[in-house]
Design an enzyme around this catalytic site. Structure first.
Site, PDB file in Angstrom:
ATOM      1  N   HIS A   1      -2.551 -32.716   4.782  1.00 24.03           N
ATOM      2  CA  HIS A   1      -2.228 -33.915   4.004  1.00 24.03           C
ATOM      3  C   HIS A   1      -3.180 -34.073   2.826  1.00 24.03           C
ATOM      4  CE1 HIS A   1      -2.505 -38.282   3.167  1.00 24.03           C
ATOM      5  NE2 HIS A   1      -1.186 -38.201   3.258  1.00 24.03           N
TER       6      HIS A   1
ATOM      7  N   GLY B   1      11.997 -43.294 -21.282  1.00 26.69           N
ATOM      8  CA  GLY B   1      10.846 -43.745 -20.513  1.00 26.69           C
ATOM      9  C   GLY B   1      11.161 -43.439 -19.065  1.00 26.69           C
ATOM     10  N   THR B   2      10.841 -42.229 -18.662  1.00 23.92           N
ATOM     11  CA  THR B   2      11.335 -41.780 -17.352  1.00 23.92           C
ATOM     12  C   THR B   2      10.613 -42.432 -16.185  1.00 23.92           C
ATOM     13  OG1 THR B   2       9.944 -39.842 -17.678  1.00 23.92           O
ATOM     14  CG2 THR B   2      12.297 -39.578 -18.079  1.00 23.92           C
ATOM     15  N   ASN B   3       9.454 -43.048 -16.429  1.00 27.69           N
ATOM     16  CA  ASN B   3       8.802 -43.749 -15.311  1.00 27.69           C
ATOM     17  C   ASN B   3       9.645 -44.953 -14.893  1.00 27.69           C
ATOM     18  OD1 ASN B   3       6.865 -41.916 -15.933  1.00 27.69           O
ATOM     19  ND2 ASN B   3       5.253 -43.387 -16.397  1.00 27.69           N
ATOM     20  N   ASP B   4       9.924 -45.825 -15.862  1.00 28.74           N
ATOM     21  CA  ASP B   4      10.746 -46.987 -15.553  1.00 28.74           C
ATOM     22  C   ASP B   4      12.163 -46.567 -15.161  1.00 28.74           C
ATOM     23  OD1 ASP B   4       9.502 -49.554 -15.586  1.00 28.74           O
ATOM     24  OD2 ASP B   4       9.010 -49.200 -17.690  1.00 28.74           O
TER      25      ASP B   4
ATOM     26  N   ARG C   1       4.972 -48.213 -30.126  1.00 31.19           N
ATOM     27  CA  ARG C   1       5.862 -49.006 -29.279  1.00 31.19           C
ATOM     28  C   ARG C   1       5.387 -50.445 -29.239  1.00 31.19           C
ATOM     29  NH1 ARG C   1       6.072 -48.114 -22.925  1.00 31.19           N
ATOM     30  NH2 ARG C   1       4.023 -49.050 -23.167  1.00 31.19           N
TER      31      ARG C   1
ATOM     32  N   SER D   1      13.904 -42.479 -26.926  1.00 31.60           N
ATOM     33  CA  SER D   1      12.855 -41.794 -26.174  1.00 31.60           C
ATOM     34  C   SER D   1      12.963 -42.259 -24.731  1.00 31.60           C
ATOM     35  CB  SER D   1      11.481 -42.132 -26.745  1.00 31.60           C
ATOM     36  OG  SER D   1      10.497 -41.457 -26.006  1.00 31.60           O
TER      37      SER D   1
ATOM     38  N   CYS E   1       8.975 -39.708 -23.186  1.00 30.56           N
ATOM     39  CA  CYS E   1       7.551 -40.025 -23.229  1.00 30.56           C
ATOM     40  C   CYS E   1       7.025 -40.468 -21.877  1.00 30.56           C
ATOM     41  CB  CYS E   1       7.269 -41.071 -24.300  1.00 30.56           C
ATOM     42  SG  CYS E   1       8.112 -42.624 -23.995  1.00 30.56           S
TER      43      CYS E   1
ATOM     44  N   ARG F   1      -3.276   3.116   8.421  1.00 28.65           N
ATOM     45  CA  ARG F   1      -3.609   1.948   7.607  1.00 28.65           C
ATOM     46  C   ARG F   1      -2.487   0.923   7.598  1.00 28.65           C
ATOM     47  NH1 ARG F   1      -4.739   4.376   1.789  1.00 28.65           N
ATOM     48  NH2 ARG F   1      -6.055   2.510   1.595  1.00 28.65           N
TER      49      ARG F   1
ATOM     50  N   LYS G   1       0.823  -1.199   0.000  1.00 31.25           N
ATOM     51  CA  LYS G   1       0.000   0.000   0.000  1.00 31.25           C
ATOM     52  C   LYS G   1       0.861   1.253   0.000  1.00 31.25           C
ATOM     53  CE  LYS G   1      -3.780  -0.729   2.343  1.00 31.25           C
ATOM     54  NZ  LYS G   1      -4.428  -1.020   3.632  1.00 31.25           N
TER      55      LYS G   1
ATOM     56  N   TYR H   1      12.093 -33.177 -28.225  1.00 29.29           N
ATOM     57  CA  TYR H   1      10.676 -32.996 -27.900  1.00 29.29           C
ATOM     58  C   TYR H   1      10.318 -33.686 -26.589  1.00 29.29           C
ATOM     59  CZ  TYR H   1      10.153 -37.789 -29.566  1.00 29.29           C
ATOM     60  OH  TYR H   1      10.281 -39.135 -29.709  1.00 29.29           O
TER      61      TYR H   1
ATOM     62  N   GLY I   1      -8.338  -7.363   4.001  1.00 29.86           N
ATOM     63  CA  GLY I   1      -9.216  -7.469   5.161  1.00 29.86           C
ATOM     64  C   GLY I   1      -8.612  -8.176   6.357  1.00 29.86           C
TER      65      GLY I   1
ATOM     66  N   GLU J   1      15.086 -46.713 -20.837  1.00 32.82           N
ATOM     67  CA  GLU J   1      14.400 -46.770 -19.544  1.00 32.82           C
ATOM     68  C   GLU J   1      15.085 -47.723 -18.582  1.00 32.82           C
ATOM     69  OE1 GLU J   1      10.382 -48.071 -20.250  1.00 32.82           O
ATOM     70  OE2 GLU J   1      10.988 -49.307 -21.952  1.00 32.82           O
TER      71      GLU J   1
ATOM     72  N   ARG K   1       0.944 -46.794 -27.120  1.00 36.15           N
ATOM     73  CA  ARG K   1       1.076 -48.112 -26.497  1.00 36.15           C
ATOM     74  C   ARG K   1       0.188 -49.065 -27.279  1.00 36.15           C
ATOM     75  NH1 ARG K   1      -0.340 -44.554 -22.854  1.00 36.15           N
ATOM     76  NH2 ARG K   1       1.191 -43.789 -21.353  1.00 36.15           N
TER      77      ARG K   1
ATOM     78  N   MET L   1      -5.824  -7.246   8.199  1.00 37.98           N
ATOM     79  CA  MET L   1      -5.310  -6.403   9.271  1.00 37.98           C
ATOM     80  C   MET L   1      -6.170  -5.156   9.362  1.00 37.98           C
ATOM     81  SD  MET L   1      -1.304  -6.995   8.904  1.00 37.98           S
ATOM     82  CE  MET L   1      -1.432  -6.541   7.228  1.00 37.98           C
TER      83      MET L   1
ATOM     84  N   ARG M   1      -3.194  -1.549  -6.456  1.00 36.91           N
ATOM     85  CA  ARG M   1      -2.365  -2.758  -6.396  1.00 36.91           C
ATOM     86  C   ARG M   1      -2.694  -3.629  -7.592  1.00 36.91           C
ATOM     87  NH1 ARG M   1      -5.666  -4.599  -1.219  1.00 36.91           N
ATOM     88  NH2 ARG M   1      -7.632  -4.974  -2.251  1.00 36.91           N
TER      89      ARG M   1
END
Ligand code: ADP
Ligand code: MG
Ligand code: MG
Length: 934
Positions: A490, A810-813, A654, A808, A891, A105, A36, A911, A114, A789, A598, A116, A374
Site C-alpha cells: 500500500h 478543466g478535467t479536474n472539475d 483565468r 480549455s 489545463c 545454467r 541467456k 495543446y 543472481g 469543466e 490562476r 537462480m 543481454r
C-alpha cells in the site's frame, strides 16, 4: 512426433524457424530459449567465439512444474544435443580419455540476476579429473575445478549449504597462512577434495558423491528447473512483476576455464556506462586465474578493461599510478590484442542488438570466449544518454530513441536528490519503492504527521506498514518509510502515485508505534528526530542530508532528446503557472505558453488581503469599487511579470474561480473565538468585530461550496470583479507592449454551464478591454475563451463555441462532476480502495487473495477515457463543427499524464497544459503519442 524441447545454439535459429513456421523474432527467441539461451544462439550465429551449447526450453520447465517429471522425450533430445556438442568440441561427456565438461545454467525470459542457479564443471569425477590434469598439465587447476564442482553441486542440487565447504577452505587457508584461494598449495587442494567427498558421504548417510556424469546432468537440470520456484526467485518476480508461470530455460554449455593459470581469467562488461550512459570507454572488470562468480563475489580486486577506466578506478581508490601499472594493469595494456578483439565483439553486439549490452566472458589460456550477452539495465539518466547516442551513431532513428525513454524516467531526472558529495550517516537500507529524496522529522502516526505538516513541519511518516486511513498523513509528508511490505505494498503504491519518496520493506528496523520510535541494533530514532529517506536507492540516513535541484540546463542529452520530440509532436505543450518565477522555469523546460494562470492567489497576498475582505463585505457598490481599485495594481503587477517571462508566448488568464469564503477566516475558528470572547470579554470591540465577520461568513456559508457561488457565477454576482481583473490584465498587456514586450493575451472564463453566462461575461469584458486600449492608446490582439469543466457545457459545446475563440478542458472539475465525486472526500474515503480492489473470496495459485478493483486507475491522475473522455471527444467534435477556428486545450492535472496525453493527441486537441516540472514529460509523451498513433 514429440515436441522439440531442446535447441542446439549453433542451429537454434534455423530450428526455431521450422518449429514456428517463420523466422523467429528476438522476443520469440527469448520466450522459448530464455534470455541467456537466445543470447548464446545469437552470438553463435554472429560467428563470435562462444563455447558450444544447447538450451532446454522454458516450455519444458513449465511441463516439469506441472508434473514434477521431465516431459516425454526431453532427456533423449538432451542426449542428442550432447552428441552435437561432442562433435563440435571433439570431446566426450564422461569419457575418461577426453572428457567434456559442461555448465548447467538457468536463464529466464527476462534476466533475474543472481536469482537462480548455475552449476559449473559438471562431468568431473576422479577419473575425468585425473585426465583433465594430464591434458592441461595443470594438476592444481584440476583439483580447484573439482572442489568448486563439489561445492556447487552439493549446494544447488543437493541443498547441502556451500558455507560448510567454504568454511573448510577458509580453515585451510588459515593453516597455510595465506589469503587468496589461488595461493592454496596443490597438496592443500587435493586434501580439500578428499575432505569434501567425505563430508558429502557423511551428510547423506553413506551415499557417495555422484560420479556418473549423466546422473549429475539430470539432477542439475532438475535443480535449475526447481530454482524457478525458489524463495529468492519468487520474491524477485513479485517485486518486478514477472509472471510466475514463465519458467526458466536450462543452458548446457561446454566449460571454458578462467582458472587455468595466469593466462586465463574471467570478467563482465557493459558496452557503455550503465550509470551515465557514456560511451567514452567500456565499463568492465576482470580477474585473472578465476572462475565464474569470483568477479562479482569480490574476493580479489578485479582489474579494468580500459586504461582510462583503470586510471579512474586507481584515482578513486588512492592506488598510485606505478602500483596500478604493475599490479592492476588494464586489459588494454596487458593484453592489447585481446582488447582489440574484445572491442570488435562489443561493437558487433551493439550493432546487432542496437542497444547497450551487458556481457560475461572468460579467457582460457589466452583465448577469449563469450558466455553471455543481454541488454544492460541502466539508470534513468543513462537511458536517455544511450538512446540519444545510439541515434547519433545511426544505430537507431530518432523516433526509436524517443520511444525508448519512458516519460516517467524524465520525471525522475528532474527531481531533487541528495547531494552525493554531502557527508551522510547511513542507518539502514530498504526497498527503493518510490523515487525521490525526502527529509523531515520521523513521526509514527499518520494523524500526527498531518498535524505536524499542517503546522509547517517537514515530516517523514514511519510505519510498520500503511493502510488507507494513513493516506492523508502520507500525502502531507515529505517521505514514507515502512518496515514491512514490498514494492506493491500500500505504502509503495500510494507513494508512487503521488510522487512521494518511499523506502518500504525496511526489515532491518523495528518500528514501535506505541513508544514512538524505531530501533536498529542499538540505535534508536525517536519521534521528532530528523531522518532522510532516499527513494532512489532505498537508503535511510540520520539527520538532514542536503538536497540538490536537478539541473535541467546541464542535461544536454535530455535536452537533445526533447528537441527531437518537439520536431515530431503535433500537440502543443503549455504550462500552468501563476507566478513569474514558475512561468520562467516552465519556459526553460520548453513550455510554449501559459495554458492556465490562476488569478486568485493574488487575493491571498498579504498586501491585498484587507482590500479583498472589504470587497467581499461591501454593502454598497461604491464601497466595493474602492476596494477593487486597491486590488487592481497588485493584480496588474503580477500580470506584467508573467507577460515578461512569456515574451511572445500566449498567456491564458483565468478570471477568479474559488468561492469567496476561501478568502475569509474559517467559520469554525470564528465560532470558537466568538464563544470564547462572549464569556471572557462580552463588551469588547473585538467581539463585536468577530461577530460581524461571523455573520458575513455565515451568510456566505454553503453546503457544497464547490458547486456553489464560484467561477463565472461569482464574476456575475459580485459587481465590478470581472471588470477589475480584466482592466488589470489589459493594462498590463498594453503597458508591456509599449515597453517592447510581445504579449499574446487570452482571457478565460471558468465554470461556464450555460451559454448565457459566457455571453454576459464576454460583453463586460470586451467593453473594459476596449476602454483600456483607448486609454492606453494602443491596440493589442487578444482571444476570449472558456473552460469546459461542467458537463452541461460539454453537452452544449456547439452553442458555446459560437461565443468563444478557445476551449480549455478543466478535467479536474469535469472528472468530479462527471463521476459525481468530490475529489477530497473521494480520495480520503473510498477512491483508493476502488482502485486497489476488494476481496472476492478467490485466491491465486500462491494462496494470495485476488482483489477486484472497481476502477482501473485513479481518474484524477489518469483521465477516465471511457466516461470523461467521451464528453471531451464529443465536445471537440461539436465545438469544431460550430466554430472551425476554435482552439482547444486542456489545463487539468491530466495535461501532465502520459496516458491522458496520448488520448488528447488522438482526439485532436491543440495543446496540453501542465505544471512546469511536467512540461518535459509532456513534450516526450506528446511525441510518443504521435509516433504511436499516426
Ligand atoms: P547468472 O545468470 O547468475 O549470471 P550464469 O549462468 O551466467 O549465472 O553463470 C554464472 C557464472 O559462471 C558466470 O560468471 C558465467 O560466466 C560462468 N559460466 C557459466 N557457464 C560457463 C562455462 N561454460 N564456462 C565458463 N564459465 C561459465
Ligand atoms: Mg550470468
Ligand atoms: Mg475548475
Amino acid at each position: 512426433m514429440t515436441k522439440k524441447w531442446v535447441y542446439v545454439s549453433r542451429t537454434a535459429k534455423e530450428d526455431l524457424k521450422k518449429t514456428l513456421g517463420h523466422a523467429p523474432e528476438m522476443d520469440e527467441m527469448k520466450i522459448i530459449l530464455g534470455g541467456k539461451g537466445a543470447g548464446l544462439a545469437e552470438m553463435t550465429g554472429l560467428g563470435l567465439p562462444v563455447p558450444p551449447a544447447f538450451t532446454i526450453t522454458t516450455e519444458a520447465c513449465v511441463e516439469y512444474m506441472k508434473t514434477g517429471e521431465f516431459p516425454e522425450g526431453m532427456m533423449d533430445q538432451v542426449m542428442e544435443a550432447l552428441k552435437d556438442i561432442e562433435e563440435q568440441t571433439g570431446k566426450k561427456f564422461g569419457d575418461p580419455e577426453n572428457p567434456l565438461l559442461v555448465s548447467v545454467r538457468s536463464g529466464a525470459r527476462q534476466s533475474m540476476p543472481g536469482m537462480m542457479d548455475t552449476v559449473l564443471n559438471l562431468g568431473l569425477n576422479d577419473e575425468t579429473r585425473a585426465k583433465l590434469a594430464e591434458l592441461t598439465g595443470n594438476e592444481w587447476f584440476s583439483y580447484d575445478a573439482y572442489r568448486r564442482f563439489i561445492t556447487m553441486f552439493s549446494d544447488i542440487v543437493m541443498d547441502y549449504d556451500r558455507e560448510h565447504f567454504e568454511e573448510k577452505l577458509e580453515e585451510l587457508k588459515k593453516k597455510e597462512g595465506i589469503r587468496l584461494d589461488t595461493d592454496v598449495s596443490l597438496e592443500g587442494m587435493k586434501g580439500l577434495v578428499d575432505e569434501y567427498k567425505k563430508m558429502y558421504k557423511e551428510h547423506f548417510e553413506g551415499e557417495d558423491f555422484p560420479t556418473d556424469p549423466i546422473k549429475q546432468l539430470e539432477l542439475s537440470i532438475k535443480a535449475v528447473f526447481d530454482s524457478w520456484n525458489g524463495a529468492r526467485a519468487y520474491a524477485y518476480r513479485e517485486h518486478e512483476g514477472i509472471p510466475h508461470d514463465w519458467g526458466t530455460a536450462v543452458n548446457v554449455q561446454t566449460m571454458v576455464f578462467g582458472n587455468m593459470g595466469d593466462q586465463s581469467g574471467t570478467g563482465v562488461a557493459f558496452s557503455r556506462s550503465p550509470a551515465t550512459g557514456g560511451h567514452e570507454y567500456l565499463y568492465g572488470e576482470f580477474l585473472m586465474n578465476a572462475q565464474g562468480e569470483d568477479v562479482v563475489a569480490g574476493i580479489r580486486t578485479p582489474r579494468r578493461i580500459t586504461v582510462q577506466g583503470s586510471r579512474e578506478w586507481a584515482e578513486s581508490t588512492g592506488v598510485s599510478e606505478e602500483k596500478r601499472k604493475v599490479e592492476y594493469p588494464s586489459m588494454e595494456e596487458s593484453m592489447p590484442e585481446m582488447y582489440e578483439q574484445f572491442l570488435e565483439i562489443i561493437n558487433t553486439l551493439e550493432t546487432h542488438y542496437r542497444d547497450m549490452q551487458d556481457v560475461e566472458f572468460t579467457i582460457e589460456n589466452g583465448k577469449l570466449w563469450m558466455l553471455q550477452t543481454r541488454t544492460g539495465k541502466r539508470t534513468a539518466a543513462s537511458t536517455v544518454t544511450i538512446a540519444v547516442n545510439l541515434a547519433k551513431e545511426g544505430l537507431i532513428d530518432k523516433e526509436e530513441a524517443i520511444m525508448r525513454v519512458k516519460p516517467e524516467q524524465i520525471d525522475l531526472l528532474l527531481r531533487p536528490s541528495f547531494d552525493p558529495k554531502a557527508e551522510k550517516t547511513l542507518i539502514v537500507k530498504g526497498l527503493n519503492a518510490s523515487p525521490g529524496a525526502g527529509v523531515g522529522i520521523a513521526v509514527f502516526d499518520a494523524e500526527r504527521a498531518k498535524e505536524a505538516a499542517d503546522a509547517g513541519k517537514d515530516v517523514i511518516l514511519v510505519r510498520p506498514e500503511t493502510a488507507p486511513d494513513d493516506v492523508p498523513g502520507m500525502l502531507a509528508s515529505k517521505g514514507v518509510l515502512t518496515q514491512k511490505g514490498g514494492a506493491t505494498s500500500h505504502a509503495a503504491v500510494v507513494a508512487r502515485g503521488s510522487n512521494l519518496p518511499c523506502v518500504a520493506g525496511c526489515e532491518g528496523i523495528s518500528v514501535d508505534v506505541n513508544r514512538k520510535q524505531f530501533t536498529i541494533d542499538d540505535k534508536v530514532i525517536k519521534e521528532g528526530d530528523v531522518i532522510s529517506v532516499d527513494g532512489f536507492t532505498g537508503a535511510v540516513y540520520e539527520g538532514s542530508v542536503p538536497l540538490i535541484e536537478a539541473e535541467y540546463e546541464k542535461q544536454t542529452d535530455l535536452i537533445t532528446l526533447l528537441e527531437w520530440a518537439d520536431e515530431i509532436r503535433t500537440l502543443g505543450v503549455r504550462t500552468n503557472a501563476d507566478y513569474p518565477v514558475d512561468a520562467r522555469r516552465a519556459v526553460g523546460f520548453g513550455a510554449e505558453g501559459i495554458g492556465l494562470q490562476r488569478t486568485e492567489h493574488m487575493f491571498f497576498a498579504e498586501e491585498a488581503r484587507d482590500a479583498v475582505v472589504r470587497m467581499i463585505l461591501a454593502k454598497t457598490d461604491e464601497e466595493r469599487q474602492t476596494a477593487l481599485e486597491e486590488m487592481l495594481p497588485i493584480q496588474e503587477q503580477d500580470f506584467e511579470g508573467v507577460f515578461e517571462a512569456m515574451d511572445g508566448k500566449p498567456v491564458i488568464m483565468r478570471l477568479i474561480d474559488p468561492p469567496m469564503h476561501e478568502f475569509l477566516p474559517s467559520r469554525e475558528e470564528l465560532i470558537e473565538e466568538v464563544a470564547k470572547l462572549r464569556c471572557e470579554s462580552p463588551d469588547s470591540p473585538e467581539l463585536a468585530e468577530k461577530e460581524k465577520m461571523l455573520d458575513v461568513v455565515n451568510g456566505l456559508w454553503e453546503t457544497n461550496p464547490m458547486m456553489g457561488l464560484r467561477g463565472c457565477r461569482a464574476g456575475i454576482m459580485y459587481k465590478g470583479l470581472t471588470e477589475m481583473q480584466t482592466r488589470a490584465y489589459f493594462q498590463a498587456a498594453c503597458r508591456c507592449t509599449k515597453r517592447g514586450v510581445k504579449v499574446i493575451p487570452e482571457v478565460m472564463i471558468p465554470l461556464v454551464g450555460h451559454v448565457n453566462e459566457l455571453k454576459m461575461e464576454r460583453e463586460k469584458l470586451e467593453a473594459v478591454a476596449k476602454q483600456v486600449m483607448e486609454e492606453e492608446g494602443i491596440e493589442v490582439e487578444y482571444m476570449f475563451g472558456t473552460m469546459i469543466e461542467v458537463p452541461r457545457a460539454a453537452l452544449t459545446a456547439g452553442e458555446i463555441a459560437k461565443h468563444a475563440q478557445f476551449f480549455s478542458f478543466g478535467t479536474n472539475d469535469l472528472t468530479q462532476m462527471t463521476f459525481g465525486y468530490s475529489r477530497d472526500d473521494a480520495e480520503g474515503k473510498f477512491l483508493l480502495k476502488y482502485v486497489e480492489g476488494f476481496e472476492t473470496g478467490k485466491v491465486d495459485d500462491e494462496g494470495n487473495p485476488i482483489l477486484e478493483p472497481i476502477l482501473e486507475a485513479n481518474p484524477f491522475q489518469s483521465l477516465d477515457q471511457a466516461g470523461v473522455g467521451c464528453l471531451v471527444e464529443m465536445c471537440v467534435e461539436d465545438g469544431k463543427a460550430a466554430n472551425p477556428d476554435l482552439e482547444i486545450g486542456i489545463c487539468g492535472e491530466h495535461g501532465g499524464d502520459p496516458a491522458s496525453i496520448d488520448f488528447f493527441h488522438r482526439v485532436g486537441l491543440d495543446y496540453v497544459s501542465c505544471s512546469p516540472f511536467r512540461v518535459p514529460v509532456a513534450r516526450l509523451a506528446a511525441a510518443q503519442a504521435k509516433i504511436r498513433n499516426d
